[in-house]
Design an enzyme around this catalytic site. Sequence first.
Site, short mmCIF file in Angstrom:
data_model
loop_
_atom_site.label_atom_id
_atom_site.label_comp_id
_atom_site.label_asym_id
_atom_site.label_seq_id
_atom_site.Cartn_x
_atom_site.Cartn_y
_atom_site.Cartn_z
N GLY A 29 2.48 -27.66 -8.21
CA GLY A 29 1.09 -28.06 -8.20
C GLY A 29 0.26 -26.81 -8.37
O GLY A 29 0.49 -26.04 -9.30
N GLU A 30 -0.63 -26.57 -7.47
CA GLU A 30 -1.50 -25.40 -7.56
C GLU A 30 -1.50 -24.71 -6.19
O GLU A 30 -2.00 -25.27 -5.22
CB GLU A 30 -2.89 -25.85 -7.99
CG GLU A 30 -3.91 -24.75 -8.07
CD GLU A 30 -3.41 -23.54 -8.84
OE1 GLU A 30 -2.98 -23.66 -10.00
OE2 GLU A 30 -3.43 -22.43 -8.25
N SER A 31 -0.92 -23.52 -6.16
CA SER A 31 -0.74 -22.86 -4.86
C SER A 31 -2.06 -22.56 -4.17
O SER A 31 -2.15 -22.62 -2.94
CB SER A 31 0.06 -21.57 -5.05
OG SER A 31 -0.59 -20.69 -5.95
N CYS A 61 8.14 -23.82 -7.66
CA CYS A 61 6.99 -23.35 -8.42
C CYS A 61 5.84 -22.96 -7.49
O CYS A 61 5.93 -21.95 -6.80
CB CYS A 61 6.60 -24.39 -9.46
SG CYS A 61 5.67 -23.65 -10.81
N ARG A 90 2.17 -14.94 -9.83
CA ARG A 90 1.73 -16.25 -10.32
C ARG A 90 1.54 -16.22 -11.84
O ARG A 90 1.18 -15.19 -12.40
CB ARG A 90 0.38 -16.65 -9.70
CG ARG A 90 0.42 -16.95 -8.23
CD ARG A 90 -0.97 -17.30 -7.71
NE ARG A 90 -1.48 -18.51 -8.34
CZ ARG A 90 -2.70 -18.61 -8.87
NH1 ARG A 90 -3.52 -17.59 -8.88
NH2 ARG A 90 -3.09 -19.75 -9.42
N ILE A 119 6.78 -24.64 -15.62
CA ILE A 119 5.43 -25.12 -15.92
C ILE A 119 4.43 -24.15 -15.29
O ILE A 119 4.23 -24.15 -14.09
CB ILE A 119 5.22 -26.55 -15.38
CG1 ILE A 119 6.31 -27.49 -15.92
CG2 ILE A 119 3.82 -27.05 -15.75
CD1 ILE A 119 6.34 -28.86 -15.27
N ARG A 120 3.84 -23.30 -16.12
CA ARG A 120 2.92 -22.26 -15.63
C ARG A 120 3.52 -21.62 -14.38
O ARG A 120 2.91 -21.55 -13.30
CB ARG A 120 1.53 -22.85 -15.35
CG ARG A 120 0.40 -21.85 -15.55
CD ARG A 120 -0.93 -22.53 -15.84
NE ARG A 120 -1.25 -23.51 -14.82
CZ ARG A 120 -1.93 -23.24 -13.70
NH1 ARG A 120 -2.37 -22.03 -13.48
NH2 ARG A 120 -2.19 -24.19 -12.85
N HIS A 156 11.19 -26.56 -11.91
CA HIS A 156 11.04 -27.89 -11.32
C HIS A 156 12.28 -28.74 -11.51
O HIS A 156 12.32 -29.56 -12.43
CB HIS A 156 9.88 -28.62 -12.01
CG HIS A 156 8.53 -28.14 -11.65
ND1 HIS A 156 7.79 -28.67 -10.63
CD2 HIS A 156 7.77 -27.16 -12.17
CE1 HIS A 156 6.63 -28.07 -10.53
NE2 HIS A 156 6.58 -27.13 -11.47
N GLU A 158 13.08 -31.33 -10.07
CA GLU A 158 12.82 -32.77 -9.87
C GLU A 158 12.40 -33.47 -11.16
O GLU A 158 12.38 -34.70 -11.20
CB GLU A 158 11.76 -32.97 -8.77
CG GLU A 158 10.32 -32.76 -9.18
CD GLU A 158 9.90 -31.29 -9.30
OE1 GLU A 158 10.76 -30.40 -9.14
OE2 GLU A 158 8.71 -31.05 -9.58
N1 GLN Z 1 0.50 -21.88 -11.60
C1 GLN Z 1 0.56 -22.67 -10.41
C2 GLN Z 1 0.13 -21.86 -9.18
O1 GLN Z 1 -0.21 -20.74 -9.28
C3 GLN Z 1 1.97 -23.21 -10.17
C4 GLN Z 1 2.33 -24.20 -11.23
C5 GLN Z 1 3.37 -25.20 -10.81
O2 GLN Z 1 3.61 -25.43 -9.62
N2 GLN Z 1 4.00 -25.83 -11.78
O3 GLN Z 1 0.14 -22.37 -8.11
#
Ligand code: GLN
Length: 174
Positions: A29-31, A61, A90, A119-120, A156, A158
């Site tokens: 997700g987004e940390s 992630c 990150r 993913i990013r 990921h 999952e």
């Molecule tokens: N770029 C996101 C972050 O900095 C992490 C991306 C992800 O969990 N797929 O949190």
Amino acid sequence: MLRALGADARPVRRPEELTEIDGLVIPGGESTVIDKLSRAFGVAEPLKAAIAGGLPVYGTCAGLILLADTVRDSIQGQQSFGGLDVVVRRNAFGTQLDSFETDLDIPELGADPVHAVFIRAPIVEEVGPAARPLAELEDGRVVAVEQGNLLGTSFHPEVTGDTRFHEYFLRKLG
Ligand code: GLN
């Protein structure tokens, strides 16, 4: 994924829910958002105590970022729960458009390569003495680490059908 493996999986959003679990997956997700919300909802401090007390935690992630003791390219004021003796960066591969998939050799999980979706994603730039690398890209950059009851992957598992990482984590719950 956890339910398919027979675990009684439930969401954790509030501090009291932390007392009802034997292990925790911190998802992607987004940390920065997970950090802010976990502090706003009073989950961050009890979770740090639970990690110090040996709660098995698997971070994928963004979850890996939150488990790292040190985070590079964090935003102003960003905090992590910590626990993993690693330095992560990150968005180390670039933007969402630089997301990619590759196969990883992870002997601990068997002979078949693990198909990994980034993913990013963050990268583990330094692995301290308490942690150990579990998987590396072909160029040697570390993308999975383990330290006692803690497990972290840049990618990921999952989103693929491969349950081996989650099985590996569930074994830590005894
Ligand atoms: N770029 C996101 C972050 O900095 C992490 C991306 C992800 O969990 N797929 O949190």
